[in-house]
Design a protein around this motif. Structure first.
Motif, PDB file in Angstrom:
ATOM      1  N   PRO A  39     -10.975  10.326  -6.577  1.00 38.03           N
ATOM      2  CA  PRO A  39     -11.406   8.930  -6.721  1.00 38.03           C
ATOM      3  C   PRO A  39     -10.400   7.853  -6.312  1.00 38.03           C
ATOM      4  CG  PRO A  39     -12.061  10.199  -8.623  1.00 38.03           C
ATOM      5  CD  PRO A  39     -11.252  11.121  -7.768  1.00 38.03           C
ATOM      6  N   ASN A  40      -9.131   8.011  -6.618  1.00 35.27           N
ATOM      7  CA  ASN A  40      -8.197   6.913  -6.340  1.00 35.27           C
ATOM      8  C   ASN A  40      -7.756   6.812  -4.885  1.00 35.27           C
ATOM      9  OD1 ASN A  40      -8.038   5.729  -8.879  1.00 35.27           O
ATOM     10  ND2 ASN A  40      -6.692   7.360  -9.611  1.00 35.27           N
ATOM     11  N   VAL A  41      -8.163   7.761  -4.076  1.00 38.90           N
ATOM     12  CA  VAL A  41      -7.706   7.760  -2.678  1.00 38.90           C
ATOM     13  C   VAL A  41      -8.635   6.889  -1.836  1.00 38.90           C
ATOM     14  CG1 VAL A  41      -7.290   9.222  -0.648  1.00 38.90           C
ATOM     15  CG2 VAL A  41      -6.728  10.061  -2.955  1.00 38.90           C
ATOM     16  N   LYS A  42      -8.038   5.939  -1.070  1.00 39.30           N
ATOM     17  CA  LYS A  42      -8.861   5.020  -0.267  1.00 39.30           C
ATOM     18  C   LYS A  42      -9.096   5.555   1.149  1.00 39.30           C
ATOM     19  CE  LYS A  42      -9.276   1.636  -3.253  1.00 39.30           C
ATOM     20  NZ  LYS A  42      -9.080   2.543  -4.356  1.00 39.30           N
ATOM     21  N   LYS A  43      -8.054   6.234   1.676  1.00 40.60           N
ATOM     22  CA  LYS A  43      -8.183   6.737   3.055  1.00 40.60           C
ATOM     23  C   LYS A  43      -7.338   8.003   3.213  1.00 40.60           C
ATOM     24  CE  LYS A  43      -6.422   4.427   6.762  1.00 40.60           C
ATOM     25  NZ  LYS A  43      -6.342   3.320   7.700  1.00 40.60           N
ATOM     26  N   ASP A  93       0.179   1.347  -6.746  1.00 38.80           N
ATOM     27  CA  ASP A  93      -0.764   0.400  -6.161  1.00 38.80           C
ATOM     28  C   ASP A  93      -2.099   1.099  -5.929  1.00 38.80           C
ATOM     29  OD1 ASP A  93      -0.631  -2.487  -4.812  1.00 38.80           O
ATOM     30  OD2 ASP A  93      -2.008  -1.219  -3.650  1.00 38.80           O
ATOM     31  N   LYS A  94      -3.156   0.340  -6.036  1.00 40.03           N
ATOM     32  CA  LYS A  94      -4.502   0.940  -5.903  1.00 40.03           C
ATOM     33  C   LYS A  94      -4.833   1.263  -4.450  1.00 40.03           C
ATOM     34  CE  LYS A  94      -5.587   1.041 -10.187  1.00 40.03           C
ATOM     35  NZ  LYS A  94      -5.123   2.333 -10.694  1.00 40.03           N
ATOM     36  N   ASP A  95      -4.104   0.633  -3.523  1.00 44.34           N
ATOM     37  CA  ASP A  95      -4.380   0.911  -2.113  1.00 44.34           C
ATOM     38  C   ASP A  95      -3.604   2.159  -1.690  1.00 44.34           C
ATOM     39  OD1 ASP A  95      -5.238   0.794   0.436  1.00 44.34           O
ATOM     40  OD2 ASP A  95      -4.078  -0.972   1.011  1.00 44.34           O
ATOM     41  N   LEU A  96      -4.222   3.298  -1.957  1.00 44.25           N
ATOM     42  CA  LEU A  96      -3.529   4.575  -1.747  1.00 44.25           C
ATOM     43  C   LEU A  96      -4.140   5.346  -0.576  1.00 44.25           C
ATOM     44  CD1 LEU A  96      -1.707   6.955  -2.581  1.00 44.25           C
ATOM     45  CD2 LEU A  96      -3.403   7.546  -4.319  1.00 44.25           C
ATOM     46  N   ASN A  97      -3.279   5.646   0.401  1.00 42.30           N
ATOM     47  CA  ASN A  97      -3.691   6.483   1.528  1.00 42.30           C
ATOM     48  C   ASN A  97      -2.938   7.801   1.469  1.00 42.30           C
ATOM     49  OD1 ASN A  97      -4.139   3.993   4.176  1.00 42.30           O
ATOM     50  ND2 ASN A  97      -4.972   4.116   2.152  1.00 42.30           N
ATOM     51  N   VAL A  98      -3.590   8.870   1.898  1.00 41.66           N
ATOM     52  CA  VAL A  98      -2.934  10.187   1.857  1.00 41.66           C
ATOM     53  C   VAL A  98      -2.811  10.724   3.279  1.00 41.66           C
ATOM     54  CG1 VAL A  98      -3.090  12.556   1.009  1.00 41.66           C
ATOM     55  CG2 VAL A  98      -3.810  10.666  -0.468  1.00 41.66           C
ATOM     56  N   LEU A  99      -1.617  11.184   3.611  1.00 42.59           N
ATOM     57  CA  LEU A  99      -1.364  11.757   4.931  1.00 42.59           C
ATOM     58  C   LEU A  99      -1.430  13.278   4.808  1.00 42.59           C
ATOM     59  CD1 LEU A  99      -0.539  10.725   7.746  1.00 42.59           C
ATOM     60  CD2 LEU A  99       1.845  10.785   7.011  1.00 42.59           C
ATOM     61  N   VAL A 100      -2.363  13.877   5.534  1.00 43.40           N
ATOM     62  CA  VAL A 100      -2.476  15.347   5.544  1.00 43.40           C
ATOM     63  C   VAL A 100      -1.993  15.811   6.912  1.00 43.40           C
ATOM     64  CG1 VAL A 100      -4.054  17.315   5.434  1.00 43.40           C
ATOM     65  CG2 VAL A 100      -4.418  15.338   3.933  1.00 43.40           C
ATOM     66  N   ILE A 101      -0.790  16.374   6.938  1.00 40.86           N
ATOM     67  CA  ILE A 101      -0.199  16.825   8.202  1.00 40.86           C
ATOM     68  C   ILE A 101      -0.240  18.345   8.191  1.00 40.86           C
ATOM     69  CG2 ILE A 101       1.842  16.686   9.692  1.00 40.86           C
ATOM     70  CD1 ILE A 101       2.882  14.481   7.730  1.00 40.86           C
ATOM     71  N   GLY A 102      -0.762  18.946   9.225  1.00 43.34           N
ATOM     72  CA  GLY A 102      -0.795  20.407   9.246  1.00 43.34           C
ATOM     73  C   GLY A 102      -1.506  20.902  10.480  1.00 43.34           C
ATOM     74  N   SER A 158       0.861  -1.175   0.000  1.00 38.55           N
ATOM     75  CA  SER A 158       0.000   0.000   0.000  1.00 38.55           C
ATOM     76  C   SER A 158       0.902   1.232   0.000  1.00 38.55           C
ATOM     77  CB  SER A 158      -0.951  -0.014   1.185  1.00 38.55           C
ATOM     78  OG  SER A 158      -0.230  -0.289   2.343  1.00 38.55           O
ATOM     79  N   VAL A 159       0.325   2.310  -0.500  1.00 38.94           N
ATOM     80  CA  VAL A 159       1.123   3.515  -0.754  1.00 38.94           C
ATOM     81  C   VAL A 159       0.649   4.638   0.169  1.00 38.94           C
ATOM     82  CG1 VAL A 159       1.815   5.179  -2.536  1.00 38.94           C
ATOM     83  CG2 VAL A 159       1.301   2.816  -3.178  1.00 38.94           C
ATOM     84  N   LEU A 160       1.618   5.323   0.764  1.00 35.05           N
ATOM     85  CA  LEU A 160       1.308   6.484   1.604  1.00 35.05           C
ATOM     86  C   LEU A 160       1.827   7.727   0.901  1.00 35.05           C
ATOM     87  CD1 LEU A 160       0.214   7.466   4.366  1.00 35.05           C
ATOM     88  CD2 LEU A 160       2.550   7.338   5.230  1.00 35.05           C
ATOM     89  N   LEU A 161       0.904   8.628   0.570  1.00 38.70           N
ATOM     90  CA  LEU A 161       1.291   9.850  -0.140  1.00 38.70           C
ATOM     91  C   LEU A 161       1.239  11.026   0.838  1.00 38.70           C
ATOM     92  CD1 LEU A 161       0.033  10.860  -3.619  1.00 38.70           C
ATOM     93  CD2 LEU A 161      -0.085  12.515  -1.786  1.00 38.70           C
ATOM     94  N   ILE A 162       2.271  11.847   0.800  1.00 34.44           N
ATOM     95  CA  ILE A 162       2.297  12.998   1.710  1.00 34.44           C
ATOM     96  C   ILE A 162       1.758  14.210   0.943  1.00 34.44           C
ATOM     97  CG2 ILE A 162       3.717  14.302   3.358  1.00 34.44           C
ATOM     98  CD1 ILE A 162       3.866  11.135   3.586  1.00 34.44           C
TER      99      ILE A 162
END
Ligand SMILES: Cc1cc2nc3c(=O)[nH]c(=O)nc-3n(C[C@H](O)[C@H](O)[C@H](O)COP(=O)(O)OP(=O)(O)OC[C@H]3O[C@@H](n4cnc5c(N)ncnc54)[C@H](O)[C@@H]3O)c2cc1C
Length: 317
Positions: free
Chosen positions: A52-56, A29-38, A2-6
């Motif tokens: 659409p492609n973001v799972k969490k 990978d389709k299992d894409l999570n996005v980290l929103v830090i702020g 799974s992928v973690l995008l910052i």
């Protein structure tokens, strides 16, 4: 996997390149999570949850993250990294500041500035200022990747319904204190995402002459770029620099004025869809990559160009 995008944002709005990086990350990978830090980034998290492609979306709010200091970001990313095979962000100032720190803390090699995802462990990236491409296969179990945003289309903005979860902060980096931020505010489009860019080089001769460039930029709703020689000579600030050590731009139209076309400059603009060069030296290398070339003195050509634009009396948004 799974992928973690910052995500890159200013606590209120998502920076456009985050959407290009989402496209790249979802090809890994389709299992894409996005980290929103702020700090107070609820709206940013909501916005990203609709892609659409973001799972969490993992939303971490804390006053210590207000000024997106890489040192504080890295420690919280490390906390989450254990659950992911890939950690991804843009290869711009934000990512270049952050990702090496994350990779070093994880003790893995960074894969920088990818322009194509071949598979989940193999990527294409430019080397030698874009004169060659390397296919890089990584055997690291976890991969830290920066993405050249202009090489991927932005993800669409509606239709997604990712869940948003609250995440936990990490300890703030004690050796660091934020003093102040100096930002150039401009009404013009951002250099990295503008559809039209007009850049001046050493041929402009002095800062004052950049007025010729900005007058045309205003007419075309263009961003203003520059060569490093123009920046080093103090004609314009370095946030306008295009090239290997400046910004990479891929506009629909790039107009190079008084720029010779050194490889380090070409590295930042040669993928532009249409390139126009104005140079008084017919042998200047910029003409070899230009779609349209005008061998002329810029001090005659630019006023005439502006005159013609004034006749059209239109600003192309
Ligand atoms: C490690 C490294 C990184 C670098 N990174 C970058 C980078 O990111 N971006 C970058 O741009 N450069 C970069 N450089 C510098 C690069 O090598 C060149 O020196 C620089 O791009 C030259 O800028 P220029 O074309 O404006 O100047 P010049 O090469 O001096 O060219 C000026 C041009 O203006 C033309 N001209 C002069 N007067 C007129 C006139 N009146 N009318 C019309 N034309 C005129 C001349 O014919 C000439 O072609 C880097 C160099 C190194 C070593």
């Amino acid at each position: 996997m799974s992928v973690l995008l910052i995500a890159e944002h200013n606590n209120k709005e998502v920076k456009p390149f985050t959407l290009n990086v989402i496209t790249a990350a979802s090809q890994i990978d389709k299992d894409l999570n996005v980290l929103v830090i702020g700090n107070k980034t609820e709206e940013v998290a909501k916005f990203i949850s609709k892609v659409p492609n973001v799972k969490k979306v993992i939303n971490i709010d804390n006053a210590i993250y207000e000024n997106y200091l890489a040192e504080n970001f890295a420690s919280v990313i490390i906390k989450y990294a254990k659950d992911y095979s890939h950690i991804v962000c843009a290869a711009n100032t934000f990512g270049k500041n952050l990702m090496p720190r994350v990779a070093a803390l994880l003790d893995i090699s960074q894969i920088s500035d990818i322009v194509k995802v071949i598979s989940s462990d193999t990527f294409l990236r430019p080397i030698y200022a874009g004169n060659a491409f390397a296919t890089v296969k990584s055997s690291d179990q976890k991969k830290c990747i920066t993405v050249r945003p202009t090489s991927f289309d932005p993800a669409s903005l509606s239709g997604g319904t990712a869940e948003i979860v609250k995440g936990e902060s990490a300890e703030s980096f004690s050796l660091l204190k934020f003093i102040k931020r100096e930002e150039v505010k401009s009404e013009r489009p951002e250099l990295g995402t503008a559809r039209v860019v007009i850049s001046g080089g050493r041929g402009m001769q002095k800062a004052e002459n950049f007025k010729l460039i900005t007058a045309i930029a205003d007419k075309l709703n263009a961003a203003v770029g520059a060569s490093r020689a123009a920046v080093d000579a103090g004609y314009i600030s370095n946030d306008h620099q295009v090239g290997q050590t400046g910004k990479v731009v891929v506009p629909d139209l790039y107009i190079a004025v008084g720029i010779s076309g050194a490889i380090q400059h070409l590295a930042g603009m040669k993928e532009s869809k249409i390139i126009v060069a104005i140079n008084k030296d017919g042998e200047a290398p910029i003409f070899s990559i230009a779609d349209y070339g005008l061998e002329a003195d810029l001090f005659e050509a630019l006023p005439k160009f502006l005159e013609e634009l004034n006749k059209l009396n239109t600003i192309q948004k």
